[in-house]
Design a protein around this motif. Structure first.
Motif, short mmCIF file in Angstrom:
data_model
loop_
_atom_site.label_atom_id
_atom_site.label_comp_id
_atom_site.label_asym_id
_atom_site.label_seq_id
_atom_site.Cartn_x
_atom_site.Cartn_y
_atom_site.Cartn_z
N ILE B 21 4.81 -71.35 -16.38
CA ILE B 21 5.74 -71.96 -15.40
C ILE B 21 4.99 -73.00 -14.57
O ILE B 21 5.49 -74.12 -14.35
N CYS B 24 4.57 -76.23 -16.12
CA CYS B 24 5.81 -77.00 -16.26
C CYS B 24 6.14 -77.79 -14.99
O CYS B 24 7.17 -78.47 -14.94
N PRO B 26 7.25 -77.02 -11.83
CA PRO B 26 8.54 -76.82 -11.16
C PRO B 26 8.47 -77.34 -9.73
O PRO B 26 7.38 -77.42 -9.16
N ILE B 29 10.86 -72.84 -6.75
CA ILE B 29 10.85 -71.51 -7.34
C ILE B 29 11.46 -70.57 -6.31
O ILE B 29 11.08 -70.60 -5.14
N CYS B 71 18.40 -72.10 -6.62
CA CYS B 71 18.09 -72.91 -7.82
C CYS B 71 19.24 -73.87 -8.13
O CYS B 71 19.00 -75.00 -8.56
N ARG B 80 13.39 -79.64 -10.69
CA ARG B 80 13.21 -78.59 -11.70
C ARG B 80 13.11 -77.26 -10.98
O ARG B 80 12.28 -77.09 -10.09
N TYR B 82 13.26 -72.83 -10.99
CA TYR B 82 12.94 -71.63 -11.77
C TYR B 82 13.20 -70.37 -10.97
O TYR B 82 12.93 -70.32 -9.76
N VAL B 108 15.85 -72.66 -15.43
CA VAL B 108 15.23 -71.71 -16.36
C VAL B 108 14.97 -70.40 -15.62
O VAL B 108 14.52 -70.41 -14.47
N THR B 110 13.53 -66.31 -16.17
CA THR B 110 12.96 -65.23 -16.98
C THR B 110 13.74 -63.96 -16.71
O THR B 110 14.00 -63.63 -15.55
N HIS B 152 8.82 -70.46 -22.43
CA HIS B 152 9.21 -71.04 -21.14
C HIS B 152 9.02 -72.56 -21.13
O HIS B 152 9.82 -73.29 -20.53
N PHE B 156 12.28 -75.25 -20.60
CA PHE B 156 12.52 -76.38 -19.68
C PHE B 156 12.88 -77.64 -20.45
O PHE B 156 13.81 -78.37 -20.09
#
Lengths: 332, 405
Positions: B21, B24, B26, B29, B71, B80, B82, B108, B110, B152, B156
């Motif tokens: 993550i 990526c 983000p 979060i 989010c 972005r 998560y 995205v 989890t 993951h 994205f």
């Protein structure tokens, strides 16, 4: 094109009329220069207090930020009557997600702007009393305690009007709603229930809490201006009469808002970090009957079924507010 | 903290996911604590505190409903975003789950797969993500922690390409808390693979727009139709992004699904997630004995690759679907999806439910079930290691009217 200045003057209270104010101080309810964040053509009922309150609140935000603000809207009347796809009455960047999550969505918007280095764009959120004090209460409390940089407006019309006038946690005692009907031994909404959201907001210790009403639009604008000077979580609770839900004449919406304030039932005050800093003094105190008798939701208190005790109990609420928030001028 | 990108190191699955993550990049979060997802977001919270995530905002909230709502706000503002959750948390945010996909926001999330109550149970099965399987989110399932981390990064890329949210489903405890040899995510390769998020639509001050309008009967059907058809079309990018990832990173994570000796096998076992490891061992054992058996691991569960699966099973005589969720009324959802894709194929199909509430799925139990399947002596619906004595006793007691005493 020839233009003419249209001026609307507030009447019926004791404050100086707009026409007597300096040009800078006068409130222009309708000019061609006015931003009009909420444009004409929306589908609110005639005499809708919420439409008036939202227009003034958001217009002031846009004026103060130079149109650099995002608006998050909870589900409810305001959302439904302004954005029937493919139309929208909003002239501002506007986002609606769900009934109970507007404060959290606004937190996300503010977080994104911070991450993008665009914190100069301000974030406001708005909802009715149902989404604010009931279904979105947890999200709002979370936004408050984190002191997220969001100004939240609650337009309080004291019930779930969009779904057909059911009781909310902001419905006042004795009021008739579809779920607190005039039936049985204790008609209307019971005493001893409901929550006082401005006081709950204050208990979070957030930098700014205020109450405002659509009969005092300049006061409302001043409070928005004060709130916008501050960063962090801020809350303005705006009283917005609802002709449909209250059983009142559309022409009486502003009058009712004024009577609620003048009777003490809706105290106008400001608080910073949990402490009351100021309150608007009542200029001409009126008994609660004057407010109640214009609304069919209180019809059972009058006429054949007259309930003097009930009225006295409501008067007691007003009197308590008057003491608590020091709404009367000290005797000279 | 092991930190040698490119070389495998012994790390916990949740930590590997957190590293993926982080790679990526983000911007927001937001999560609420629920077992067994916690280690992932704890690790990310620490990274954010240590300013290892750039400008990323880590927001602590009061509920999962708020977590996904944050989010939504962030994604609709062009960031972005998560989150991670499990079990009750996913159900608590259910309204926002549908809203995210309806608004086409590429969040995205989890899922640390865990049973849903009551009775309350914190251990692994997949009834949580299964309960939200038709919420318009792409669902990718990981067999092991390398896949969990890698999916993951693909999630994205995929989400932002097709403008749909993606759940990456990772078996709780069995993966989230398991230490394995994992190659942590390489930042440079991730940057090459995952371009910055460019939303097709976001709040902006230059062009004020209303997002989330009310859609009435005159247009709602069309909106739903378009959503569903574009959702189905995402199977192609799932496959191509998976291939691109494999080419760049040198390891594959399943694509739509993955064969294990199943192309020419008479009996094919189909499953999701970590149980595929055990199934592969059992397949090896049975093949050593000469059995014609293989397995297929479904990686992309939503959208369901029905046509591709049917094609892949053209040689099969029977399929045995092993799954870790079971719902009153429908039974095993994966089984239903498989049966639908095999309609009129003449292929026999068996539903096997196991691992509910964290009960271990043992090799010896699977061997027996697969043997029974190959001998056509398996019940259409069977349960792995169900204690029949307890069931019989309870049923007798209830029939005797003594329950509640």
């Amino acid at each position: 094109m020839t233009t003419s200045t249209v001026e609307f003057h507030q009447t019926g209270d004791l404050t100086a009329g707009n026409r007597l104010q300096d040009e800078q101080q006068a409130s222009r309810q309708s000019t061609q220069q006015r931003f009009n964040s909420l444009t004409a053509g929306h589908r609110a009922c005639q005499g809708c207090g919420e439409a008036l309150g939202a227009r003034f609140a958001i217009d002031k935000v846009m004026e103060l930020t130079g149109d650099r603000a995002f608006v998050v809207n909870a589900t409810g009347c305001l959302e439904v009557f302004t954005t029937p796809f493919p139309e929208s009455s909003w002239n501002v960047p506007w986002l609606h997600s769900l009934f109970g999550n507007a404060p959290a969505v606004a937190t996300g918007v503010a977080a994104a702007l911070r991450a993008q280095g665009k914190s100069d764009i301000r974030v406001v959120a708005q909802g009715g009393d149902g989404s604010t004090v009931d279904i979105g209460f947890g999200a709002l409390s979370g936004m408050f305690e984190r002191n997220d940089d969001v100004l939240y407006f609650c337009y309080d019309n004291e019930a779930y009007m969009n779904t057909g006038v059911q009781r909310s946690g902001a419905t006042p005692p004795m009021a008739r709603t579809a779920t607190t009907p005039i039936a049985g031994a204790n008609p209307g909404n019971p005493f001893g229930q409901g929550k006082n959201m401005p006081l709950i907001a204050m208990a979070h210790g957030i930098p700014y809490v205020a109450t405002a009403t659509i009969s005092h639009l300049r006061d409302l604008e001043a409070k928005v201006a004060k709130a916008m000077e501050i960063r962090g979580a801020r809350y303005i609770h705006i009283h917005v009469p609802c002709p449909l839900g209250w059983g009142s004449e559309p022409a009486d919406t502003v009058k009712l808002a004024r009577l609620a304030a003048e009777s003490g039932l809706f105290p106008l005050f400001e608080a910073e970090h949990g402490e009351v800093t100021d309150s608007s003094k009542i200029r001409r105190q009126v008994p609660v009957e004057e407010y109640l008798k214009l609304q069919r939701r209180y019809a059972h208190l009058f006429g054949k079924s007259a309930d003097a005790e009930g009225i006295a109990a409501i008067q007691k609420i007003a009197d308590t507010n008057i003491r608590r928030f020091k709404l009367l001028r000290e005797e000279e | 903290m092991p930190s040698q990108p490119g070389k495998p190191s012994q790390v916990e699955g949740s930590i590997a996911i957190a590293h993926a993550i982080a790679a990526c990049r983000p911007e927001v979060i937001c999560a609420y604590p629920i077992t067994p997802q916690t280690h992932i977001v704890e690790a990310l919270a620490r990274m954010a505190r240590l300013e290892q995530l750039g400008n990323c905002q880590y927001v602590n909230v009061e509920s999962e409903f708020a977590a996904l709502s944050v989010c939504i706000g962030a994604s609709a503002s062009g960031s972005r975003a998560y989150t991670a959750t499990s079990s009750q948390g996913l159900l608590f945010m259910a309204e926002a789950v549908y809203n995210t996909s309806g608004m086409r926001l590429p969040v995205v999330m989890t899922i640390g797969n865990r049973a849903i109550g009551g009775p309350i149970n914190i251990w692994n099965d997949q009834s949580d993500s299964m309960a939200l399987r038709d919420a318009g989110w792409i669902q990718l399932h990981a067999e092991n922690n390398q896949e969990a981390a890698d999916l993951h990064i693909q999630a994205f890329r995929l989400a932002e390409q097709v403008n749909l949210p993606v759940m990456v489903c990772v078996d709780g405890f069995l993966l989230t808390h398991a230490f394995e040899q994992i190659t942590l995510t390489d930042q440079e390769k991730t940057d090459a693979f995952l371009p910055p998020f460019e939303p097709i639509q976001a709040l902006n001050i230059e062009e004020p727009m209303s997002i989330g309008a009310m859609v009435g009967p005159e247009a709602f059907m069309e909106v739903r139709y378009l959503n569903a058809s574009q959702f189905d079309e995402s199977l192609e990018p799932i496959q191509s992004i998976s291939e691109e990832f494999a080419a760049l990173f040198g390891r594959s994570s399943g694509g739509l699904f993955e064969h294990y000796h199943s192309e020419a096998a008479q009996t094919v076992v189909i499953a999701l997630g970590s149980v595929n490891g055990t199934i592969k061992d059992v397949v090896d054992n049975l093949r050593d004995e000469g059995a014609s058996i293989g397995s297929i691991k479904i990686s992309a569960y939503r959208p369901f690759p029905a046509a591709q699966l049917r094609e892949a099973l053209s040689q099969a005589e029977r399929v045995i679907v092993v799954e870790k969720s079971f719902f009153s009324g429908i039974g095993g959802p994966l089984f239903n999806d498989v049966v639908r894709s095999l309609e009129n194929s003449g292929i026999a199909h068996y539903s096997v439910i196991g691992g509910l509430g964290g009960r271990a799925i043992l090799k010896k139990s699977l061997i027996e079930i697969f043997r029974n399947g190959m001998e056509e002596s398996l019940e259409p619906l069977s349960f792995i290691d169900l204690d029949q004595k307890v069931i019989t006793r309870e049923l007798l007691r209830q029939r005797a009217g003594s329950h509640g005493k």
